[in-house]
Write a protein that holds these residues in place. Structure first.
Motif, short mmCIF file in Angstrom:
data_model
loop_
_atom_site.label_atom_id
_atom_site.label_comp_id
_atom_site.label_asym_id
_atom_site.label_seq_id
_atom_site.Cartn_x
_atom_site.Cartn_y
_atom_site.Cartn_z
N VAL A 116 -4.44 -58.27 31.94
CA VAL A 116 -5.52 -59.20 32.28
C VAL A 116 -6.86 -58.46 32.34
O VAL A 116 -7.89 -58.98 31.89
N GLU A 117 -6.86 -57.26 32.88
CA GLU A 117 -8.10 -56.48 32.91
C GLU A 117 -8.59 -56.20 31.49
O GLU A 117 -9.80 -56.22 31.21
N TRP A 118 -7.66 -55.93 30.58
CA TRP A 118 -8.01 -55.69 29.17
C TRP A 118 -8.61 -56.97 28.57
O TRP A 118 -9.62 -56.91 27.87
N LEU A 119 -8.01 -58.11 28.86
CA LEU A 119 -8.54 -59.38 28.35
C LEU A 119 -9.91 -59.69 28.93
O LEU A 119 -10.77 -60.25 28.23
N ASP A 120 -10.12 -59.34 30.19
CA ASP A 120 -11.41 -59.61 30.83
C ASP A 120 -12.58 -58.97 30.07
O ASP A 120 -13.71 -59.46 30.14
N ALA A 121 -12.29 -57.89 29.38
CA ALA A 121 -13.35 -57.16 28.68
C ALA A 121 -13.62 -57.69 27.28
O ALA A 121 -14.49 -57.18 26.57
N LYS A 122 -12.88 -58.73 26.85
CA LYS A 122 -13.02 -59.25 25.49
C LYS A 122 -13.84 -60.53 25.48
O LYS A 122 -13.80 -61.32 26.43
N PRO A 123 -14.57 -60.79 24.37
CA PRO A 123 -15.37 -62.03 24.28
C PRO A 123 -14.49 -63.27 24.29
O PRO A 123 -13.33 -63.24 23.88
#
Length: 509
Positions: A293-300
């Motif tokens: 989820v943290e990785w996804l948070d950084a994506k547009p």
């Protein structure tokens, strides 16, 4: 309603357990007493995967109670489960009654038509929980009862009420010459016979009226009262039952970056480490985000492609190679849920470098959470109904790559009726090749080419929310079911009428 007691019996496979257990939780929240019956192995799967506070569990035996490794996908397993499970369910009903907890209804899912028969023998009403779309239920009904002749020549297009035209590649695998599960069609016939003979009072579907209103109406013309109670979005994580049994007493890390799996940690180790920890602070008590989820948070927003072929799909090594090459060939960041077979030699050269730059590869994840993340813009799926419904409810357009069972029909409905996705074409080896994968993802994620699919997906997302809200179609259908099970108050005998006084006319003098 606290007096109402429903026994729910599930076939011991994740695709069956997930919506059935979710239905149990819905009823529990409305004050219904729930006993959930399934095999010993399936209970281990449930216990390792989700919280079930308030639900009582009971064994409905398959005769393998002491064995850890049970193959419930083996063709003859359903009939074995019928043989042992019928006696086990009957004993459970008698035991609950004797202990002061009589059963008001037995609910069961696909492949367990014998549960309706056992309930009927004990004078108890029963309810089918159909785990696939109403459209597939209708397809089976027409195949068995209304127009079997339409399926005599599978080289011809099949026209059925309220369904798009179907060709061979759109049909459930149980219809095809290579069907490896000969039990399925006879059990479907038994299921419909139970409804025709009034042994089964409800046919609940994990769908909702606005999604399949026309198909629901057409089935009711044939006295099949299909009733939407969904979407029943499962809270279970996609482990296999075999994994759950093996991992009993262990805790596994959810996400792993790249192709490496983090080691399991035993409960004993956790307990020892927790003894040394100070009292948790307010910050510690806040839910921690997973690495994924943290990785996804950084994506547009809308930029990530999510790829998963389900919890029990057997993905071939050749298919893994083609998917990896396809992911290398697209420009989008991606999340790929994959559990390669033990003999898989490894991902293609250069793949791990791509993962490092713009990808995340995990063995499993909380799919509902991932699909609802705003960064995810598209879903590449095997088109199992649970995953398809999760995609619809999340408002995500889909690339459909069906494998077996109902998945091909689900893909057809997604692409040609609801128009929330498109189907990827497989080669003669049953593999979607890298170029086809890239073509489909390009269309799905394209600003113009994917616009209609995204708009339709957003529409069904809102309709799904309305169905389960207070006063929505599924909410009302569940309330009606509960009301039908409520004990009816005794009607007091009417008091006798008062005596009629003799009327005396006054005599005029």
């Amino acid at each position: 309603s606290a007096m109402v007691h429903v026994v729910i019996v599930s076939f011991p496979a994740p695709g069956h357990i997930n919506p059935t257990l979710q239905f149990a939780k819905v009823l529990l929240q409305r004050g219904i007493q729930i006993t959930f019956g399934t095999t010993v192995q399936a209970q281990a799967y449930i216990a390792s995967s989700t919280t079930t506070d308030g639900i009582s569990f009971a064994t409905v035996s398959d005769g393998f109670d002491s064995e850890a490794d049970v193959n419930n996908s083996e063709p003859h397993y359903p009939r074995r489960y019928e043989r042992y499970g019928s006696a086990s369910l009957a004993e459970l009903i008698r035991s609950l009654t004797a202990s002061g907890h009589p059963v008001d209804c037995v609910a069961f899912n696909f492949l367990l038509p014998w549960a309706a028969r056992v309930a009927h023998e004990h004078g108890i009403p029963s309810a089918l929980i159909w785990p696939q779309p109403v459209s597939v239920l209708a397809l089976y009904y027409h195949y068995l009862f209304t127009c079997p002749e339409s399926f005599a020549d599978l080289s011809k297009e099949i026209q059925l009420p309220c369904l798009p035209p179907l060709v061979t590649e759109d049909l459930p695998s149980f219809f095809l010459p290579g069907n490896t599960h000969p039990h399925a069609i006879p059990m479907l016939r038994e299921m419909f016979d139970n409804i025709h003979e009034n042994k089964c009072g409800w046919a609940f579907t994990n769908s909702f009226d606005a999604l399949e209103e026309d198909v629901i109406a057409s089935l009711r013309e044939h006295k099949i009262n299909a009733t939407g109670i969904g979407p029943l979005i499962p809270s279970l994580t996609p482990k296999t039952i075999k994994q759950a049994v093996k991992e009993a007493g262990k805790k596994e890390e959810i996400a792993c970056n790249g192709a490496h799996e983090k080691p399991a940690i035993s409960n004993d180790q956790n307990a020892a480490s927790e003894e040394k920890k100070p009292e948790p602070s307010e910050q510690d008590n806040k839910p921690k985000k997973s690495e994924l989820v943290e990785w996804l948070d950084a994506k547009p927003a809308g930029s990530v492609v999510y790829v998963s072929f389900g919890s029990i799909a057997d993905v071939k090594s050749l298919q893994i190679d083609e998917l990896a090459a396809g992911l290398m060939g697209i420009d989008h960041p991606f999340v790929w849920v994959i559990r390669p077979p033990a003999d898989y030699p490894g991902f293609p050269a250069g793949f791990e470098d791509v993962v490092e730059k713009r990808g995340m590869v995990v063995r499993w994840c909380a799919q509902v959470e991932v699909l609802n993340h705003p960064a995810v813009g598209g879903f590449v799926t095997h088109s199992g109904w649970n995953s398809t419904l999760e995609g619809l409810v999340s408002g995500k357009p889909m690339v459909c790559v069906p494998q077996w069972s109902d998945q091909a029909t689900n893909a057809k409905i997604v692409s040609h009726k609801w128009k929330t996705g498109l189907r990827g074409r497989k080669n003669d080896k049953g593999v979607i090749e890298r170029e086809e994968f890239k073509r489909c993802v390009g269309l799905l994620m394209g600003e113009e080419s994917g616009k209609e699919m995204r708009e339709n997906a957003a529409k069904y997302k809102e309709l799904a929310k309305l169905a389960i809200q207070e006063g929505g179609s599924s909410d009302l259908n569940i309330k009606a079911f509960i009301e039908a099970l409520q004990p009816q108050p005794a009607v007091a005998a009417a008091p006798p009428p008062p005596p009629v006084e003799e009327h005396k006319e006054r005599t005029m003098e």
